[in-house]
Design a protein around this motif. Structure first.
Motif, PDB file in Angstrom:
ATOM      1  N   ARG A  97      -6.796 -12.738   1.149  1.00 52.87           N
ATOM      2  CA  ARG A  97      -5.892 -11.862   0.408  1.00 52.87           C
ATOM      3  C   ARG A  97      -6.469 -10.458   0.401  1.00 52.87           C
ATOM      4  O   ARG A  97      -7.596 -10.227  -0.012  1.00 52.87           O
ATOM      5  N   ARG A 103      -5.423  -5.974   0.046  1.00 53.57           N
ATOM      6  CA  ARG A 103      -4.594  -5.053  -0.730  1.00 53.57           C
ATOM      7  C   ARG A 103      -4.123  -3.940   0.203  1.00 53.57           C
ATOM      8  O   ARG A 103      -4.908  -3.415   0.973  1.00 53.57           O
ATOM      9  N   ASP A 128      -3.483  -0.900  -0.241  1.00 50.95           N
ATOM     10  CA  ASP A 128      -4.068   0.424  -0.447  1.00 50.95           C
ATOM     11  C   ASP A 128      -5.580   0.452  -0.218  1.00 50.95           C
ATOM     12  O   ASP A 128      -6.216   1.469  -0.443  1.00 50.95           O
ATOM     13  N   GLU A 129      -6.148  -0.656   0.230  1.00 47.76           N
ATOM     14  CA  GLU A 129      -7.591  -0.722   0.471  1.00 47.76           C
ATOM     15  C   GLU A 129      -7.872  -1.256   1.870  1.00 47.76           C
ATOM     16  O   GLU A 129      -7.427  -2.341   2.212  1.00 47.76           O
ATOM     17  N   TYR A 179      -1.555  -9.099   3.048  1.00 51.13           N
ATOM     18  CA  TYR A 179      -0.742  -8.674   1.917  1.00 51.13           C
ATOM     19  C   TYR A 179       0.701  -8.673   2.417  1.00 51.13           C
ATOM     20  O   TYR A 179       0.961  -8.588   3.628  1.00 51.13           O
TER      21      TYR A 179
END
Length: 85
Positions: free
Chosen positions: A14, A16, A18-19, A49
């Motif tokens: 999992r 993200r 934005d990362e 994601y």
């Protein structure tokens, strides 16, 4: 039959949107990457994601195998679909 190409293994976890994935030396799955590579496999990081589901699905289709980091029931990724050989 002798395999002529290097096997490829994706490691999916999992992520993200934005990362970016952590640098290899800071990745908690580093030992797994290293173990597969020590056996001659090419490894591919697959941080998942929802917004990247289509891209990840395409990447998975190009690999020989995928190792999934366990996800909680709420965090499972049905958007990827199922794959079978």
């Amino acid at each position: 039959m002798t395999r002529q190409t290097q096997p490829s293994v994706g490691l999916l976890w999992r992520g993200r949107p934005d990362e970016p994935p952590p640098p290899r030396e800071q990745n908690r799955l580093r030992a797994i990457f290293d173990g597969f590579e020590a056996q001659g496999a090419r490894t591919v990081a697959l941080p998942f994601y929802e917004e990247a589901a289509s891209e990840i699905r395409n990447q998975i289709g190009e690999l020989d195998a995928v190792l999934l980091r366990p996800m909680t029931r709420a965090a499972r990724a049905p958007e990827i679909g199922s794959f079978s050989a």
